[in-house]
Scaffold this active site. Structure first.
Site, PDB file in Angstrom:
ATOM      1  CD  GLU A  85      -8.638   2.841   9.621  1.00 49.83           C
ATOM      2  OE1 GLU A  85      -8.304   3.640   9.157  1.00 49.83           O
ATOM      3  OE2 GLU A  85      -8.967   2.454  10.841  1.00 49.83           O
ATOM      4  CG  HIS A  88      -1.359  -2.170   1.133  1.00 51.78           C
ATOM      5  ND1 HIS A  88      -0.821  -2.323   0.080  1.00 51.78           N
ATOM      6  CD2 HIS A  88      -0.785  -3.104   2.018  1.00 51.78           C
ATOM      7  CE1 HIS A  88       0.482  -2.818   0.276  1.00 51.78           C
ATOM      8  NE2 HIS A  88       0.413  -3.529   1.645  1.00 51.78           N
TER       9      HIS A  88
END
Length: 158
Positions: A85, A88
């Site tokens: 989410e 990253h």
């Protein structure tokens, strides 16, 4: 015109593999497929070295050390980066890919990048067999090609 044909004979080749353990179920399955394919192509089990690292960002460093050792004809990176989410995912996917490419170019060694970058676990599982087997074929073919080209270059200099 000279055409160099693909050579998938892995006899006498030394292959190093770095597997990212994050998403280990996928990475371990890929490792099994990849090593099985290498053996099928003629690479002896004693000529395959496997190192594991925590995640995809650590893969380039270990590949770099393997490449610096000059003990391998080709290297393989295995693992999975699955979108979460946050941003990253992009960071890990981009930086690990760039690092892997840089190691190959800096050390003039073929590296088959089989680190999956997928949206979800199902997509990663669906790509295990094909991507892992392809990595073995790419490593063997490119090792043979690089060795041939380097041999021809050396013979031209003599």
């Amino acid at each position: 015109m000279n055409t160099i044909q693909p050579d998938h004979n892995g006899t006498n080749l030394r292959i190093g593999i770095v597997q990212a353990r994050f998403s280990n179920e996928i990475g371990s399955a890929m490792l099994k497929v990849c090593t099985g394919k290498l053996i099928q192509l003629g690479v002896h089990t004693d000529d395959i070295t496997v190192a594991t690292v925590p995640g995809a960002l650590e893969v380039p460093l270990v590949l770099q050390n393997m490449a610096a050792s000059r003990q391998y004809d080709a290297l393989i990176a295995i693992g999975a980066v699955i979108r979460g989410e946050t941003y990253h995912f992009e960071l890990v996917a981009n930086e690990s890919g760039a690092g892997i490419t840089r190691v190959g170019l800096d050390y003039n060694i073929p590296i088959a990048n089989a680190i999956l970058t997928t949206e979800n676990d199902a997509q990663a599982r669906a790509r295990i067999e094909e991507k892992a087997a392809d990595a073995a074929v790419v490593a063997v073919e490119c090792a043979n090609l690089t060795n041939l080209l380097l041999q021809d270059q050396f013979e031209d200099e003599v």
